[in-house]
Structure formats: C-alpha cells, structure tokens
Design a protein around this motif. Structure first.
Motif, short mmCIF file in Angstrom:
data_model
loop_
_atom_site.label_atom_id
_atom_site.label_comp_id
_atom_site.label_asym_id
_atom_site.label_seq_id
_atom_site.Cartn_x
_atom_site.Cartn_y
_atom_site.Cartn_z
N PRO A 91 -3.52 -3.88 -8.68
CA PRO A 91 -3.66 -2.74 -9.59
C PRO A 91 -3.03 -1.46 -9.01
O PRO A 91 -2.74 -1.38 -7.81
CB PRO A 91 -5.18 -2.58 -9.70
N VAL A 92 -2.80 -0.49 -9.90
CA VAL A 92 -2.32 0.83 -9.50
C VAL A 92 -3.29 1.88 -10.04
O VAL A 92 -4.10 1.58 -10.93
CB VAL A 92 -0.90 1.11 -10.02
N ASP A 93 -3.19 3.07 -9.52
CA ASP A 93 -4.03 4.17 -9.97
C ASP A 93 -3.52 4.68 -11.31
O ASP A 93 -2.54 5.43 -11.37
CB ASP A 93 -4.03 5.29 -8.92
N GLY A 148 0.80 -1.23 0.00
CA GLY A 148 0.00 0.00 0.00
C GLY A 148 0.83 1.26 0.00
O GLY A 148 0.67 2.14 -0.87
N PRO A 149 1.75 1.43 0.95
CA PRO A 149 2.59 2.64 0.97
C PRO A 149 3.44 2.83 -0.27
O PRO A 149 3.78 3.97 -0.61
CB PRO A 149 3.47 2.41 2.21
N ALA A 150 3.80 1.76 -0.97
CA ALA A 150 4.60 1.91 -2.19
C ALA A 150 3.88 2.75 -3.22
O ALA A 150 4.48 3.63 -3.87
CB ALA A 150 4.94 0.54 -2.76
N HIS A 151 2.58 2.55 -3.38
CA HIS A 151 1.80 3.35 -4.34
C HIS A 151 1.78 4.81 -3.91
O HIS A 151 1.90 5.72 -4.74
CB HIS A 151 0.37 2.81 -4.43
N GLY A 152 1.62 5.05 -2.61
CA GLY A 152 1.59 6.42 -2.12
C GLY A 152 2.91 7.14 -2.32
O GLY A 152 2.92 8.33 -2.66
N MET A 153 4.02 6.44 -2.14
CA MET A 153 5.33 7.06 -2.35
C MET A 153 5.52 7.48 -3.79
O MET A 153 6.11 8.53 -4.07
CB MET A 153 6.43 6.10 -1.91
#
Length: 253
Positions: A63-65, A44-49
């Motif tokens: 999936p990713v955004d 989860g945090p990897a996408h936010g970074m």
C-alpha cells in the motif's frame, strides 16, 4: 533579464523486481525532448521520495499513503518460496503454508508481504535485505517467501522456487504526489495504461488534419420541361410535329 529556461525532465523511481523498460521506451519515442531519469530504490524509500517531491512518479509496491499519493494498481504478483534444489518441497508443483511448518522461514527487514502470522519457525535474526536472505537460503539456514519477481531478480543456480498458494501477495502500482499531478505525469499515466498517442484522454493528442470540403458534381437537369426544351432545340428550322414543312408545294398542271 531572466535566466536561461530550464529544460523539462521526468523523474521516475521504481522498486526492485519491477521492469519499467517497455514504458520507458514508449516515453522516449513520444517525448524525445523530455529526458526520463530512471532510478531504482528500495520499496520503503521510494514512497518517501515521492512524498518529498524527489521524484515525479514511481512504480512502487502497495500500500501507499493515499492522503498524499495517488496510485493506479497495475498487477499483483505470485508469491513463491525460495528453497535449495534438494529441499523436499521441490517434489511438488506448489506449496502451502502448512508445508513450511518445520522450516525456518526468513523474514528480511525489507519484506514487502503483509504477513499477519509468519509461517514456519522464525530465525534468530532478521536479514537486512532480501538479497541477504537469499544468501542464507543458499547456506542452508532456512527458506524465503517472496514475490516471484524478487526470486528471479536474485536467482542462483543452486536455488529454486515453488508457488505458495495461501500466502499474501504483493501488488505493484504507479504512484505520484496527488498535489503534483503535472502534464508529464498525465502523459506517463497514458503510456502505462496503453493509450495511443492520439487518444482523446491523453494530454497531447496530435492535431487532426484539416478536412477539405467535398465538392459535389453538378447534377444534370432532368425532367419533362428539360426534355421538351431539348426537343425544341433539336427541331429548330424543321417545323413542328403537327405542321411539318417538307419543301415547296407541287404545282398543278
């Protein structure tokens, strides 16, 4: 007066279970002047970074955004069920979801599988992490369904795993902020895709050596005119073929 120029660097994040070593090694060979900072973070945090610009690229789980991130799918993992070594399912080579109907199936908060309907019976509480769920499996509390790489990452001698045939799977991708597709990102994309350093699609192909013009050897002149001229040069001083001069005429007596 301007300040000192900041040396370029490349920040790569990766999620547990992913092994980026081979790509990092190629990067260090091709980009010795650009250090690569490697950081492991939860899924989860990897996408936010990446969205916040705290990393240049990441090896993450789909999936990713896609509204803010670009992604190249790399591979899809096999899903397995982690059980104690004395569990009944160890008697078979593979398992189906129906085989887990009587088991408590743990569902950690960091689960990366997109379940529509969870198999088995739910636990009273959800473990915080996959690592915590592994400990509960070892304690005989239940079983865990997870990608194969995470089962190997948290391997224990008293546990084993079997493939789960009809479960959702997790795919790994290379992702980066779409608005920040830098030259260094393009370089790493080329490495992950297996391009050679001189690939025409890479950003920094090695300059080709200048090719020297070929010097063709002079061809000897040939043909009837050239042969006649050569005969003429050889016959100088010896007369012609029709009227050869063979010395003084003989004197009559």
């Amino acid at each position: 007066m301007t300040g000192p120029e900041v040396s370029p660097s490349f920040r790569l994040v990766y999620v547990p279970g992913v092994m980026p070593d081979k790509w990092v090694r190629v990067w260090n060979e091709r980009q010795p002047d650009v250090p690569l900072t490697l950081t492991q973070v939860p899924a989860g945090p990897a996408h936010g970074m990446l969205r916040d610009g705290e990393a240049d690229a990441g090896l993450v789980r789909l999936p990713v955004d896609r509204t803010v991130l670009s992604a190249i799918p790399l591979y899809t993992e096999r899903t397995v069920v982690v059980v104690p070594k004395d569990h009944l399912v160890t008697a078979v080579d593979s398992v189906t979801v129906e085989d887990l109907a009587d088991d408590i199936v743990l569902h950690p908060l960091d689960d990366v599988l997109g379940w529509e309907t969870l198999p088995g019976r739910p636990a009273l509480e959800r473990p915080a992490t996959t690592a915590d769920a592994i400990e509960l499996v070892a304690a005989g509390i239940g079983v865990l369904v997870t990608p194969l790489s995470l089962a190997r990452l948290h391997h224990r001698k008293d546990l084993t795993h079997r493939p789960l045939e009809d479960a959702p799977a997790s795919s790994v991708a290379l992702a980066w902020p779409e608005a920040a597709t830098t030259d260094l990102v393009e370089d790493f994309i080329g490495i992950v895709r297996g391009r050679t350093v001189n690939s025409t699609r890479g950003r920094r192909p090695q300059p080709a050596q200048e090719k020297k013009p070929d010097r063709k050897p002079e061809r000897k002149k040939d043909g009837p005119a050239a042969r006649n001229a050569a005969r003429g040069r050889r016959g100088t001083g010896g007369g012609t073929a029709k009227n050869p001069r063979r010395g003084k005429p003989r004197r009559r007596s």
